[in-house]
Write an enzyme that holds these catalytic residues in place. Structure first.
Site, short mmCIF file in Angstrom:
data_model
loop_
_atom_site.label_atom_id
_atom_site.label_comp_id
_atom_site.label_asym_id
_atom_site.label_seq_id
_atom_site.Cartn_x
_atom_site.Cartn_y
_atom_site.Cartn_z
N SER A 65 26.15 83.06 -85.24
CA SER A 65 27.45 83.34 -85.70
C SER A 65 28.72 83.63 -85.04
CB SER A 65 27.40 84.84 -86.51
OG SER A 65 28.44 85.17 -87.20
N CYS A 66 29.70 82.89 -85.63
CA CYS A 66 31.16 83.18 -84.57
C CYS A 66 32.27 83.65 -85.60
CB CYS A 66 31.38 81.80 -84.13
SG CYS A 66 31.79 80.58 -85.56
N TYR A 67 33.40 83.30 -85.47
CA TYR A 67 34.61 83.75 -86.28
C TYR A 67 34.63 83.20 -87.64
CZ TYR A 67 36.55 84.89 -81.83
OH TYR A 67 36.59 85.39 -80.43
#
Length: 108
Positions: A65-67
């Site tokens: 997961s990132c932004y």
């Protein structure tokens, strides 16, 4: 056929964490991760990669997961290339996680 990762929804990621002991790795910067993150997330950085390798096996499901769900794709592909067998990227990233009203942790 080239090995690759699979994109999944935040809800699917949460279900995998609950039912398949999947690890969710959050690749956002330390400030944002420290402020809030998906519940149970591992903060994956260049510095924590060795610890990650020590704690998780190549056959365990790994969710990145990132932004917003963009840069996580590159990291997911990298993990596949390193030999991880079941790699996923969260569509919408942490923003999607929050919109889906899934559990988060706050603070350090």
């Amino acid at each position: 056929m080239e090995e690759t990762f699979t994109e999944i929804t935040p809800q699917q990621a949460w279900e995998m964490m609950q039912n398949e002991d999947a690890v969710l790795v959050d690749i956002r910067d330390m400030v944002r991760f420290s402020h809030s993150r998906p519940q149970g997330a591992f903060h994956l950085t260049n510095h924590s990669y060795g610890k990650f390798l020590d704690e998780y096996d190549y056959d365990e499901p790994v969710i990145v997961s990132c932004y917003h769900g963009v840069s996580s794709r590159n990291t997911a592909q990298y993990l596949v290339e390193q030999g991880f067998e079941r790699v996923y990227s969260v569509k919408g990233g942490f923003e999607g996680w929050v919109r889906s009203e899934l559990p988060i942790e706050l603070g350090y």
